[in-house]
Design an enzyme around this catalytic site. Structure first.
Site, PDB file in Angstrom:
ATOM      1  N   HIS A  20     -34.205 -36.225  19.623  1.00 56.42           N
ATOM      2  CA  HIS A  20     -33.012 -37.082  19.587  1.00 56.42           C
ATOM      3  C   HIS A  20     -32.015 -36.545  18.572  1.00 56.42           C
ATOM      4  O   HIS A  20     -32.368 -36.365  17.398  1.00 56.42           O
ATOM      5  CB  HIS A  20     -33.397 -38.515  19.226  1.00 56.42           C
ATOM      6  CG  HIS A  20     -34.189 -39.210  20.304  1.00 56.42           C
ATOM      7  ND1 HIS A  20     -33.611 -40.025  21.250  1.00 56.42           N
ATOM      8  CD2 HIS A  20     -35.515 -39.182  20.596  1.00 56.42           C
ATOM      9  CE1 HIS A  20     -34.554 -40.486  22.067  1.00 56.42           C
ATOM     10  NE2 HIS A  20     -35.720 -39.994  21.697  1.00 56.42           N
ATOM     11  N   GLY A 178     -34.892 -46.985  24.832  1.00 52.17           N
ATOM     12  CA  GLY A 178     -34.737 -48.360  24.366  1.00 52.17           C
ATOM     13  C   GLY A 178     -35.950 -49.185  24.784  1.00 52.17           C
ATOM     14  O   GLY A 178     -36.947 -48.640  25.231  1.00 52.17           O
ATOM     15  N   HIS A 205     -38.023 -42.491  29.107  1.00 50.78           N
ATOM     16  CA  HIS A 205     -38.983 -42.929  28.086  1.00 50.78           C
ATOM     17  C   HIS A 205     -39.872 -43.997  28.720  1.00 50.78           C
ATOM     18  O   HIS A 205     -39.381 -45.088  29.072  1.00 50.78           O
ATOM     19  CB  HIS A 205     -38.260 -43.590  26.904  1.00 50.78           C
ATOM     20  CG  HIS A 205     -37.682 -42.630  25.914  1.00 50.78           C
ATOM     21  ND1 HIS A 205     -36.526 -41.944  26.132  1.00 50.78           N
ATOM     22  CD2 HIS A 205     -38.104 -42.273  24.670  1.00 50.78           C
ATOM     23  CE1 HIS A 205     -36.245 -41.202  25.074  1.00 50.78           C
ATOM     24  NE2 HIS A 205     -37.187 -41.376  24.163  1.00 50.78           N
ATOM     25  N   GLU A 208     -44.791 -45.503  26.261  1.00 52.14           N
ATOM     26  CA  GLU A 208     -44.814 -45.393  24.797  1.00 52.14           C
ATOM     27  C   GLU A 208     -45.137 -46.779  24.250  1.00 52.14           C
ATOM     28  O   GLU A 208     -46.217 -47.028  23.727  1.00 52.14           O
ATOM     29  CB  GLU A 208     -43.470 -44.896  24.261  1.00 52.14           C
ATOM     30  CG  GLU A 208     -43.429 -44.779  22.734  1.00 52.14           C
ATOM     31  CD  GLU A 208     -42.022 -44.519  22.185  1.00 52.14           C
ATOM     32  OE1 GLU A 208     -41.048 -44.742  22.906  1.00 52.14           O
ATOM     33  OE2 GLU A 208     -41.919 -44.121  21.003  1.00 52.14           O
ATOM     34  N   ASP A 298     -39.400 -35.622  18.853  1.00 52.96           N
ATOM     35  CA  ASP A 298     -38.784 -36.950  18.912  1.00 52.96           C
ATOM     36  C   ASP A 298     -37.688 -37.084  17.847  1.00 52.96           C
ATOM     37  O   ASP A 298     -36.534 -36.852  18.140  1.00 52.96           O
ATOM     38  CB  ASP A 298     -39.834 -38.053  18.783  1.00 52.96           C
ATOM     39  CG  ASP A 298     -39.449 -39.324  19.540  1.00 52.96           C
ATOM     40  OD1 ASP A 298     -38.501 -39.268  20.337  1.00 52.96           O
ATOM     41  OD2 ASP A 298     -40.118 -40.361  19.351  1.00 52.96           O
TER      42      ASP A 298
HETATM   43 ZN   LIG Z   1     -37.717 -40.392  22.274  1.00 53.17          ZN
END
Ligand SMILES: [Zn+2]
Length: 363
Positions: A20, A178, A205, A208, A298
């Site tokens: 990111h 998000g 994503h 997770e 990440d």
């Molecule tokens: Zn991520």
């Protein structure tokens, strides 16, 4: 198992698919940019790196998310975006990364009047400049952007349209990030058909914070070609003990059968609770079961990590060898959002020779 050492690992060619932009700033840059716009930070410059890392390690989602309010707050002008992107590329190149896909959500960078297009162009200018400066330093790196839409917001169509308009111009694909729970890809399912019909690849994503259902929805509704994290696919697997084979549920079978790349971020997962420790992280068992595992950072600032650190930890704490590191690097190259012939060049001309050189030096 031999410990490979930081210098050896740093010299390996690496492919980074999940990083990111707003999670990888240099602490000094956060301070300087904050000063420039009068944004108040929670710590003095000298203590800022520790503040971010401590918040990252706090196991508190509120504190973790607070870190991003500060990085995003200082990335609201074209100059700031350009600088952050340039420095990200330079830092990754110094870490041995030869192909990087930087993701970020343009919709979060419009507070001082930029349009999404201007924001994306500023980041691209920074990336291109970083690539050129890295080359001047003797590091060959290729880098591009993945445009993220936030699950909890309703700007998915705008982000997708921008990715379609700029595809090939440094924009490699789209991402959804998000809160997983409550904001599934099906909220705006036409977006995914629209992207697919324009040949813009998607990573989502999933797997997770939420489990197997979220992974299934990302794949089947979101048409994701890769999964951000995806580690909770392990929930759909009964791992055999005492030599018994593992039993896979239907979604785990699908992910393995289709070789859907998992963008795994071990250190980040131990911070958010998606995994307990590096030693017990499912990445090792998933790799042994032939899932298409890739290794990623990440958020380098919040996790105080780098590709070298992720690789070192897997080596020292999970017993990974140089061959294991080669496997995930090659898997990442074949999963990059670039054309097949470019992936082949990356594997055959950069990664394999780069690993062989290190292997020979070790003998
Ligand atoms: Zn991520």
């Amino acid at each position: 198992m031999t410990h490979l050492g930081a210098e050896t690992i740093q010299a390996l060619p690496k492919v980074l698919l999940h990083d990111h932009l707003d999670g990888g700033l240099r602490p000094g840059t956060v301070s300087e940019l904050a000063d420039a716009v009068g944004h108040v930070l929670p710590a003095e410059p000298a203590g800022l790196a520790d503040w971010f890392a401590t918040a990252g390690d706090s196991h508190s989602l509120v504190r973790y998310l607070e870190t991003f309010t500060h990085t995003v707050a200082v990335m609201q002008t074209a100059d700031a975006l350009e600088r952050v992107a340039r420095e990200a590329v330079l830092d990754l190149a110094a870490d041995g990364v030869v192909h990087a896909e930087l993701r970020w959500a343009p919709e979060q960078h419009l507070e001082r009047g930029l349009t999404m297009t201007e924001a994306v162009e500023a980041v691209q200018t920074g990336i291109d400049d970083g690539v050129a400066r890295a080359a001047a330093d003797g590091h060959t790196i290729r880098a591009g952007q993945i445009l993220t839409a936030m699950r909890q917001a309703d700007r998915w169509t705008e982000v997708a349209d921008l990715a379609i308009a700029l595809a090939g111009d440094g924009i490699l694909g789209c991402d959804l990030a998000g809160p997983e729970d409550g904001f599934p890809p099906g909220r705006h399912d036409q977006v995914w058909r629209h992207l697919a019909s324009h040949q813009v690849p998607v990573t989502i994503h999933a797997g997770e914070a939420a489990g197997v259902d979220s992974v299934a929805e990302a794949l089947h509704t979101g048409q994701a070609l890769r999964l951000g994290h995806g580690v909770r696919i392990a929930d759909d697997i009964t791992f055999g003990t005492h030599g018994a084979p593992a039993e896979l549920g239907p979604v785990a079978h699908w992910v393995r059968d289709q070789q859907i790349p998992l963008e795994v971020c071990p250190v980040s997962n131990t911070q958010t609770g998606a995994a307990g420790s590096i030693a017990t992280h499912p990445i090792t068992r998933l790799k042994e079961l032939d899932f298409a595992v890739t290794l990623n950072t990440d958020n380098r600032l919040m996790s105080r990590t780098s590709m070298t650190r992720e690789m070192m930890l897997l080596n020292t704490e999970a017993g990974w060898t140089l061959d294991d590191l080669l496997d995930v690097t090659v898997a990442a190259a074949w999963s990059a959002f670039v054309h097949h012939d470019e992936r082949r060049t990356l594997v055959e001309q950069v990664i394999v020779p780069g690993f062989q050189k290190i292997e020979r030096a070790q003998l």
